[in-house]
Design a protein around this motif. Structure first.
Motif, PDB file in Angstrom:
ATOM      1  N   ASP A 194      55.178  44.509  35.158  1.00  0.00           N
ATOM      2  CA  ASP A 194      54.615  45.832  34.898  1.00  0.00           C
ATOM      3  C   ASP A 194      54.052  45.771  33.476  1.00  0.00           C
ATOM      4  O   ASP A 194      54.786  45.873  32.502  1.00  0.00           O
ATOM      5  CB  ASP A 194      55.717  46.881  35.016  1.00  0.00           C
ATOM      6  N   VAL A 195      52.731  45.562  33.369  1.00  0.00           N
ATOM      7  CA  VAL A 195      52.096  45.179  32.111  1.00  0.00           C
ATOM      8  C   VAL A 195      51.616  46.375  31.293  1.00  0.00           C
ATOM      9  O   VAL A 195      51.008  47.302  31.819  1.00  0.00           O
ATOM     10  CB  VAL A 195      50.913  44.224  32.382  1.00  0.00           C
TER      11      VAL A 195
ATOM     12  N   ALA B 217      58.304  44.170  40.903  1.00  0.00           N
ATOM     13  CA  ALA B 217      57.827  45.115  39.888  1.00  0.00           C
ATOM     14  C   ALA B 217      58.835  46.244  39.733  1.00  0.00           C
ATOM     15  O   ALA B 217      58.920  47.127  40.566  1.00  0.00           O
ATOM     16  CB  ALA B 217      56.459  45.658  40.266  1.00  0.00           C
ATOM     17  N   THR B 218      59.657  46.180  38.692  1.00  0.00           N
ATOM     18  CA  THR B 218      60.625  47.219  38.366  1.00  0.00           C
ATOM     19  C   THR B 218      60.585  47.428  36.868  1.00  0.00           C
ATOM     20  O   THR B 218      59.881  46.728  36.148  1.00  0.00           O
ATOM     21  CB  THR B 218      62.061  46.794  38.764  1.00  0.00           C
ATOM     22  N   ASN B 219      61.378  48.409  36.390  1.00  0.00           N
ATOM     23  CA  ASN B 219      61.441  48.642  34.945  1.00  0.00           C
ATOM     24  C   ASN B 219      61.975  47.424  34.214  1.00  0.00           C
ATOM     25  O   ASN B 219      61.715  47.245  33.043  1.00  0.00           O
ATOM     26  CB  ASN B 219      62.310  49.866  34.635  1.00  0.00           C
TER      27      ASN B 219
ATOM     28  N   ILE C  94      51.876  42.906  26.238  1.00  0.00           N
ATOM     29  CA  ILE C  94      50.996  41.833  25.778  1.00  0.00           C
ATOM     30  C   ILE C  94      50.259  42.339  24.551  1.00  0.00           C
ATOM     31  O   ILE C  94      49.557  43.349  24.618  1.00  0.00           O
ATOM     32  CB  ILE C  94      49.990  41.418  26.872  1.00  0.00           C
ATOM     33  N   VAL C  95      50.419  41.643  23.434  1.00  0.00           N
ATOM     34  CA  VAL C  95      49.773  42.023  22.177  1.00  0.00           C
ATOM     35  C   VAL C  95      48.816  40.907  21.797  1.00  0.00           C
ATOM     36  O   VAL C  95      49.233  39.830  21.382  1.00  0.00           O
ATOM     37  CB  VAL C  95      50.808  42.260  21.062  1.00  0.00           C
TER      38      VAL C  95
ATOM     39  N   MET D 227      49.513  38.311  34.792  1.00  0.00           N
ATOM     40  CA  MET D 227      50.927  38.698  34.759  1.00  0.00           C
ATOM     41  C   MET D 227      51.234  39.779  35.804  1.00  0.00           C
ATOM     42  O   MET D 227      52.305  39.780  36.399  1.00  0.00           O
ATOM     43  CB  MET D 227      51.311  39.186  33.355  1.00  0.00           C
ATOM     44  N   GLU D 228      50.292  40.690  36.028  1.00  0.00           N
ATOM     45  CA  GLU D 228      50.478  41.697  37.083  1.00  0.00           C
ATOM     46  C   GLU D 228      50.591  41.021  38.445  1.00  0.00           C
ATOM     47  O   GLU D 228      51.419  41.410  39.264  1.00  0.00           O
ATOM     48  CB  GLU D 228      49.325  42.706  37.078  1.00  0.00           C
TER      49      GLU D 228
END
Length: 179
Positions: free
Chosen positions: A33-34, A4-6, A12-13, A27-28
């Protein structure tokens, strides 16, 4: 799994609340990073605030086409990895998605692992052929069932949502053993 990084920001749309929330949790768990958006305008605002590294975009949104968001993301950063996720797949929109920079075009229902594979697959590598493709009638049944439950099992509302005659829907629900 990703760290988990930038570099792992994912937008998600999706206008289906249940699917969006389920997909976000999945996804998390896989290291993304959602960020989530339920419509095109929210997605544009979020992308303007922070450009994501990855995007999963529904084709049909209440306020427009997901293709326009993918095109905007591609114009802002060609390295963004965006996929179209749709229950209304067809060849013309798949071609349009590829032309504007989507890295994949996935038909619903899709597993979280299939989506992650599409997102992280190298650009020059093609997706493998499906080993167990869904039969069109099964896809139709799954879509009708999903909409029926989303409409609180109201046959008339579901028929309107599917642009189908109520009696036709009733026959299908009976055949699918849903009611």
């Amino acid at each position: 799994m990703l760290d988990a990084t930038n570099e792992n920001t994912l937008l998600i749309v999706e206008d289906d609340d249940v699917l969006r929330d389920r997909l976000a949790r999945a996804m998390e768990r896989r290291g993304f990073d959602v960020r989530v958006a339920r419509c095109l305008s929210d997605a544009v605002d979020q992308a303007n605030a922070e450009l994501p590294r990855y995007a999963i975009v529904d084709l049909r949104l209440q306020d427009g086409s997901g293709l326009s968001l993918v095109e905007m993301l591609e114009e802002r950063d060609p390295n963004i990895r965006a996929i179209i996720l749709t229950g209304y797949g067809n060849i013309p929109t798949a071609v349009a998605a590829a032309r504007i920079g989507a890295i994949d075009y996935i038909a619903k229902p899709a597993t979280a692992d299939e989506i992650v594979d599409a997102l992280i697959r190298p650009r020059n590598e093609h997706a493998p052929a499906p080993t167990n493709p869904i039969v069109p009638e099964d896809a139709r049944k799954e879509h009708i069932t999903h909409i029926f439950h989303e409409m609180n099992e109201n046959v008339s509302q579901t028929a309107r949502s599917l642009d189908m005659h109520r009696r036709t829907l009733q026959r299908l629900l009976k055949r699918y053993e849903i009611v």
